[in-house]
Design a protein around this motif. Structure first.
Motif, PDB file in Angstrom:
ATOM      1  N   ARG A 271      10.898   2.094  -5.997  1.00 22.72           N
ATOM      2  CA  ARG A 271      10.557   1.964  -4.582  1.00 22.72           C
ATOM      3  C   ARG A 271      10.579   0.519  -4.105  1.00 22.72           C
ATOM      4  NH1 ARG A 271      11.537   3.976  -0.053  1.00 22.72           N
ATOM      5  NH2 ARG A 271       9.975   3.580   1.564  1.00 22.72           N
ATOM      6  N   LEU A 272      10.038  -0.386  -4.914  1.00 22.19           N
ATOM      7  CA  LEU A 272       9.890  -1.775  -4.475  1.00 22.19           C
ATOM      8  C   LEU A 272      10.790  -2.747  -5.233  1.00 22.19           C
ATOM      9  CD1 LEU A 272       5.989  -1.922  -4.134  1.00 22.19           C
ATOM     10  CD2 LEU A 272       7.672  -1.506  -2.338  1.00 22.19           C
ATOM     11  N   GLY A 273      11.577  -2.247  -6.175  1.00 21.34           N
ATOM     12  CA  GLY A 273      12.412  -3.134  -6.979  1.00 21.34           C
ATOM     13  C   GLY A 273      13.476  -3.854  -6.193  1.00 21.34           C
TER      14      GLY A 273
ATOM     15  N   LEU B 130       0.826  -1.207   0.000  1.00 22.89           N
ATOM     16  CA  LEU B 130       0.000   0.000   0.000  1.00 22.89           C
ATOM     17  C   LEU B 130       0.860   1.257   0.000  1.00 22.89           C
ATOM     18  CD1 LEU B 130      -2.703   1.444   0.194  1.00 22.89           C
ATOM     19  CD2 LEU B 130      -2.674   1.056   2.667  1.00 22.89           C
ATOM     20  N   ALA B 131       1.920   1.275   0.809  1.00 16.27           N
ATOM     21  CA  ALA B 131       2.796   2.450   0.868  1.00 16.27           C
ATOM     22  C   ALA B 131       3.493   2.689  -0.470  1.00 16.27           C
ATOM     23  CB  ALA B 131       3.824   2.282   1.987  1.00 16.27           C
ATOM     24  N   GLY B 132       3.996   1.620  -1.091  1.00 14.40           N
ATOM     25  CA  GLY B 132       4.662   1.774  -2.388  1.00 14.40           C
ATOM     26  C   GLY B 132       3.709   2.220  -3.472  1.00 14.40           C
TER      27      GLY B 132
ATOM     28  N   ALA C  13       3.037  10.298  -7.252  1.00 10.27           N
ATOM     29  CA  ALA C  13       4.032  10.829  -8.190  1.00 10.27           C
ATOM     30  C   ALA C  13       3.447  10.937  -9.590  1.00 10.27           C
ATOM     31  CB  ALA C  13       5.275   9.941  -8.198  1.00 10.27           C
ATOM     32  N   GLY C  14       2.700   9.922 -10.023  1.00 12.27           N
ATOM     33  CA  GLY C  14       2.066   9.985 -11.338  1.00 12.27           C
ATOM     34  C   GLY C  14       1.033  11.082 -11.445  1.00 12.27           C
ATOM     35  N   LEU C  15       0.430  11.434 -10.300  1.00 11.57           N
ATOM     36  CA  LEU C  15      -0.594  12.482 -10.312  1.00 11.57           C
ATOM     37  C   LEU C  15       0.011  13.875 -10.362  1.00 11.57           C
ATOM     38  CD1 LEU C  15      -3.658  13.211  -9.993  1.00 11.57           C
ATOM     39  CD2 LEU C  15      -3.241  13.252  -7.526  1.00 11.57           C
ATOM     40  N   VAL C  16       1.092  14.102  -9.603  1.00 12.60           N
ATOM     41  CA  VAL C  16       1.585  15.468  -9.416  1.00 12.60           C
ATOM     42  C   VAL C  16       2.750  15.840 -10.321  1.00 12.60           C
ATOM     43  CG1 VAL C  16       0.850  15.418  -7.009  1.00 12.60           C
ATOM     44  CG2 VAL C  16       3.203  14.842  -7.564  1.00 12.60           C
ATOM     45  N   VAL C  17       3.456  14.864 -10.882  1.00  5.65           N
ATOM     46  CA  VAL C  17       4.594  15.205 -11.741  1.00  5.65           C
ATOM     47  C   VAL C  17       4.073  15.880 -12.998  1.00  5.65           C
ATOM     48  CG1 VAL C  17       6.419  14.250 -13.197  1.00  5.65           C
ATOM     49  CG2 VAL C  17       6.147  13.447 -10.857  1.00  5.65           C
TER      50      VAL C  17
ATOM     51  N   ALA D 206       7.727   3.908 -13.108  1.00  9.49           N
ATOM     52  CA  ALA D 206       9.124   4.133 -12.729  1.00  9.49           C
ATOM     53  C   ALA D 206       9.278   4.238 -11.215  1.00  9.49           C
ATOM     54  CB  ALA D 206       9.643   5.396 -13.411  1.00  9.49           C
ATOM     55  N   VAL D 207       8.404   4.992 -10.562  1.00  4.99           N
ATOM     56  CA  VAL D 207       8.503   5.146  -9.110  1.00  4.99           C
ATOM     57  C   VAL D 207       8.225   3.819  -8.401  1.00  4.99           C
ATOM     58  CG1 VAL D 207       7.532   6.328  -7.096  1.00  4.99           C
ATOM     59  CG2 VAL D 207       7.938   7.587  -9.205  1.00  4.99           C
TER      60      VAL D 207
END
Length: 373
Positions: A324-326, A294-296, A303-307, A319-320
């Motif tokens: 983040r979880l990779g 959920l956090a990831g 990020a997809g919303l605000v970038v 990408a994020v």
């Protein structure tokens, strides 16, 4: 000789706590001022460099952010292409994906209803069915280059005769109504990041945007966003005309937006539920803790919303999520989930827009038949 004037003495024990409190307050204020000055000294040069870079780059910074995000995802696809082709989804997995499409479609309805809750909080009286229909009908425009045309469509509708309100509203009020909705969604999503734990301090930082929703901070923030978006959408002259007419740059806010924020939180949780359907389809639901998932997801979705410049968050979300979880999961599996989720929510967007258009066509055809009789 006259006796020296006696001054009333204050018991040291009673005065000491007040003095210590005043000294502590002065010390904290001094540290906050010095921290703010140091922050401006650090951030201001970086902002200036970004502005100079934006002026130098052809087309500005936005398309380059999108290209960089898409390039990162394409590089991951090229690197893990063979592994992605080896993934097989069984019948149960396809059922999970179909359920995910339905949950994504439901989240669009909830998002439109959350916009209506926001209108009510601002003192407007929306017609709920028309509000949700307008929101879903304009949602596909977020994929157009620039990522602002869904906002433009809603602003024009609120100002026109097809407004879901009892009467059209002005440019200022339309801008505030439209711009505040994604801001609340981003703050709600960031608040969910804290459920993933401390995360090196990230869990605490993502709660700070909640402070921006206090009226003393939210009003100036909306006024700044209003001016910037008005210039991007070609509404600068209309906004200037309303200023000359005495319309304030930001309306008086009725307090902290608890109900709109909770409505947006429900929307984000439904988006995560659709993402969870993808995890079940690939049997990754137990790979890591659900709070970490959920956090990831919440961080990548925000990020997809605000970038700026990423149409519909395309490339940025993926990408994020990988970054983040990779490190805790095989990158190929995570990429497969991200791509399936992207296809799933895009299909839901298309279905939602088609259903709204079909409903409008049926209503128009029915009125035409009644008029011809």
């Amino acid at each position: 000789m006259s006796e020296p004037e006696r001054r009333p003495s204050i018991p040291p024990a009673a005065d000491a706590p007040a003095v210590r409190l005043a000294r502590l307050r002065a010390r904290l204020q001094g540290r906050l001022r010095s921290a703010a000055i140091q922050g401006r000294e650090v951030i201001a040069p970086r902002v200036a460099r970004l502005q100079r870079l934006q002026l130098r780059l052809p087309g500005g910074l936005r398309p380059w952010i999108t290209l960089a995000s898409l390039g990162f995802v394409l590089a991951a696809l090229f690197q893990h292409g063979r592994q992605l082709l080896q993934f097989r989804i069984d019948l149960q997995g396809w059922l999970w994906l179909v359920l995910g499409v339905g949950v994504s479609l439901l989240s669009l309805v909830v998002n439109g209803a959350a916009w209506g809750v926001l209108m009510r909080w601002l003192g407007l009286r929306p017609r709920w069915e028309e509000t949700v229909s307008l929101f879903i009908a304009t949602n596909l425009r977020k994929f157009l280059p620039g990522g602002i045309w869904h906002l433009a469509g809603r602003i024009q509708a609120l100002k026109g005769e097809q407004s879901p309100l009892p009467a059209p509203i002005g440019t200022t009020q339309a801008l505030i109504t439209v711009l505040l909705e994604p801001l609340l969604a981003a703050v709600a999503a960031l608040a969910l990041v804290t459920l993933g734990g401390w995360q090196g301090g990230l869990g605490a930082l993502t709660l700070l945007p909640l402070m921006l929703l206090q009226p003393r901070w939210l009003g100036p923030l909306l006024a700044r966003q209003e001016r910037r978006k008005a210039l991007e959408l070609g509404l600068g002259d209309e906004l200037a005309g309303e200023r000359l007419a005495g319309v304030p740059s930001a309306p008086a806010l009725p307090g902290f937006p608890w109900w709109p924020l909770l409505a947006e939180l429900g929307f984000v949780l439904l988006r995560f539920a659709a993402f969870a359907c993808c995890l079940w389809a690939f049997d990754l639901q137990l790979a890591i803790d659900w709070r970490t998932w959920l956090a990831g997801f919440a961080l990548a979705w925000t990020a997809g919303l605000v970038v700026p410049g990423a149409p519909g968050g395309l490339g940025v979300f993926e990408a994020v999520l990988l970054l983040r979880l990779g490190g805790t999961l095989p990158e190929a599996s995570l990429l497969a989930v991200a791509l399936r989720y992207r296809l799933m929510v895009t299909l839901a967007d298309l279905l939602g827009a088609a259903l709204v258009q079909g409903d409008a066509w049926v209503l128009t055809r029915g009125k035409t038949r009644l008029g011809s009789q």
